[in-house]
Design an enzyme around this catalytic site. Structure first.
Site, short mmCIF file in Angstrom:
data_model
loop_
_atom_site.label_atom_id
_atom_site.label_comp_id
_atom_site.label_asym_id
_atom_site.label_seq_id
_atom_site.Cartn_x
_atom_site.Cartn_y
_atom_site.Cartn_z
N SER A 294 0.84 -1.19 0.00
CA SER A 294 0.00 0.00 0.00
C SER A 294 0.88 1.25 0.00
O SER A 294 1.75 1.37 -0.86
CB SER A 294 -0.96 -0.03 1.20
OG SER A 294 -2.02 0.89 1.03
N HIS B 26 -6.96 -6.41 0.60
CA HIS B 26 -5.80 -5.55 0.44
C HIS B 26 -4.67 -5.99 1.36
O HIS B 26 -4.88 -6.22 2.56
CB HIS B 26 -6.21 -4.11 0.76
CG HIS B 26 -5.16 -3.08 0.46
ND1 HIS B 26 -4.40 -3.10 -0.68
CD2 HIS B 26 -4.75 -1.98 1.16
CE1 HIS B 26 -3.58 -2.06 -0.68
NE2 HIS B 26 -3.77 -1.37 0.43
#
Length: 558
Positions: free
Chosen positions: A231, A361
């Site tokens: 991320s 994620h």
């Protein structure tokens, strides 16, 4: 199905795109080693950088093989200085300058910790990183894990590499305005520096490598370094590998806008907008603000930053199930950069993998475990030679042909070492013999190094702990990163309480336990991150549906 090709071509079978294998075993072995220096092209004379006001609009990706003077490189040996040109463009228009090694870098390396002390132009700063060694006898290769999570650390250590847990926020802090940036980097170069956090984070890892080099590499190997992050920290891992050629293996995960995805593709894909990424945190350099609405004016794009890693190891992991991350644009960046890898005879050294089933994620995915092990063996342990591959999920399949109007040249083989940069003299040497007077025997005066230790930033006042949250929102979902910081005394466990907005629900969590998925949720530490030293921090995160903004976390220490 993975197919080994003998020709330079890309094919797609279902959800899999396979990169050509263009290198022989010997050629592959010749391009595995990381560089011995941070920037091999530092001696290249770069001229002709365009001015901001003179940039033309070009919807196609810039030609990575075309020099600033308009000529196309013809030999592999030309890439060293062409890379230097791309580096200057990337620093000027995207990241801000990443300064070279400061005047003084000192520190220590132990089996549990690395300390870094930096002094430059009368300013000083310091920071540290935690070390976890694998079993066996060192010295060990090492992977820097940015922000505490990236590729699976258990797999990394099981493969025989150490893990260096690097806190990038100690070097470039998030949550600060552009005119008052904070952290160890900005203590040296000024809080109003135009350099963004990603380049600052890269500078911090470069200083860690400096210290490992100086330590004699009895514990860690400075010539077998990797980096990973997911991320926002995937953005950082990518930038770190781009700008320091001593990094042998770069492994960004789901980096999103300001990471791997091409800037030109983000507006049409529905990814986090460039203006949002630029405004959320000062990740990118200040100059990039001129391009958030017009990326087609950029004279550089991220496929060229992928190429800057060549011929070193690059393993890009991506998530095709979240459009906000820009996976289609990331696949185009990988395909464009792979053209440089192939031209250099290093096509086997790049892997891009978005062919995964789990859409959470920053999850540890089984599809990545084997290529992760293969890349560590190949580039860090030097015990393998498995070829890389490009595997793109059909949901996020980008087409390089739609984005380029240039061709990949056949580069001639060049010398394995760069030629001298100083031209030979053009005038005959003097005929007068040199003087016979002996040189002075008195040594030149030396200035002793300063004995005053560098100042350190005091930890937060008070005991207990505090928590802050940063949210990356997209339509229908979000990711939250929560940072837990100890006060002036150590803590041995923590609980963070947050009330989620109405309609929000947690679907995935990492580095913490949770009491529920909606409403008021208590997050508690897991086994490896409950103990935090005075003023130190750890981070956990979660993915959710709905809206994640507006939460106010509270923290209590055990």
């Amino acid at each position: 199905m993975l197919v080994a090709l003998a020709v330079a071509a890309l094919t797609v079978a279902g959800s899999v795109s396979v990169v050509a294998r263009t290198t022989t075993a010997q050629a592959a072995a010749d391009v595995l080693a990381a560089a011995a220096v941070e920037d091999e092209g530092a001696d290249c004379a770069v001229s002709g950088l365009p001015d901001l006001g003179s940039l033309p609009t070009n919807a196609k990706l810039p030609d990575p093989f075309k020099k600033l003077n308009g000529a196309t490189i013809t030999a592999k040996s030309d890439w060293r200085c062409r890379r230097a040109e791309i580096k200057e463009l990337a620093e000027k228009f995207v990241f801000g300058e990443k300064p070279a090694k400061p005047a003084t870098v000192t520190g220590t390396v132990s089996t549990t910790n690395i300390t870094v002390n930096v002094s430059h132009n009368g300013r000083s700063s310091s920071f540290s990183a935690r070390v976890e060694l694998p079993s066996g006898t060192g010295p060990f290769p090492a992977v820097v894990v940015v922000g505490g999570f990236g590729a699976d650390t258990a797999t990394i250590r099981a493969a025989g590499a150490a893990v260096i847990s690097y806190d990038p926020l100690a070097v470039g802090r998030e949550g600060t305005p552009r005119n008052n940036k904070q952290g160890a980097f900005y203590s040296i170069y000024g809080s109003s520096s135009s350099t963004g956090l990603l380049a600052a984070w890269g500078w911090g890892v470069s200083r860690i490598i400096d210290v490992i080099e100086q330590s004699g590499t009895t514990i860690l190997k400075s010539d077998a370094m990797g980096v990973t992050g997911c991320s926002r920290y995937g953005k950082g891992a990518f930038a770190i590998g781009v700008f320091d050629q001593r990094i042998a293996l770069t492994m960004p995960i789901e980096s999103g806008s300001a990471g791997v995805p091409i800037f030109r593709g983000i507006p049409g894909e529905g990814a986090q907008s460039l203006s949002s990424a630029y405004g959320e945190q000062p990740w990118l350099g200040d100059e990039f603000g001129s391009f958030t609405g017009s990326p087609n004016r950029l004279p550089v794009d991220t496929h060229e930053m992928v190429a800057m890693v060549a011929p070193r190891g690059l393993f890009i992991m991506d998530n095709p199930h979240i459009a906000n991350l820009g996976p289609r644009s990331a696949s185009v960046a990988a395909l464009g950069g792979a053209e440089v890898y192939k031209a250099l005879g290093a096509g086997d050294n790049i892997t891009y993998w978005s062919d995964v089933q789990d859409g959470s994620h920053c999850a540890n995915r089984p599809e990545w475990r084997t290529p992760l092990q293969n890349n560590i063996r190949k580039f860090l342990l030097k015990t393998g030679n498995e070829p890389g591959a490009i595997r793109i999920h059909s949901k996020a399949l980008g087409r390089l042909a739609d984005w380029r109007d240039w061709q990949t040249p056949a580069l001639a083989d060049g010398p394995t070492t760069p030629p001298p940069t100083t031209p030979p003299p053009t005038t005959p040497p003097p005929t007068t013999p040199p003087p016979t007077t002996p040189p002075p025997t008195t040594p030149p005066p030396t200035t002793p190094p300063p004995t005053t230790p560098p100042p350190t930033t005091p930890p937060p006042t008070g005991g207990g702990c505090t928590a802050t949250v940063s949210v990356n929102q997209w339509a229908g979902g979000f990711v939250a990163a929560v940072r837990v910081t100890a006060g002036t005394t150590p803590i041995n466990g923590w609980t963070v309480t947050m009330t989620l907005p109405s309609g929000a629900g947690i679907t995935n969590i990492w580095s913490a336990n949770r009491s529920g998925t909606t409403g008021t949720v208590q997050f508690t530490n897991v086994a490896y991150n409950g103990s935090i030293g005075p003023g130190q921090s750890t981070e956990f995160g979660y993915q959710g549906t709905g809206t994640g903004a507006g939460t106010s976390p509270t923290c209590s220490a055990a």
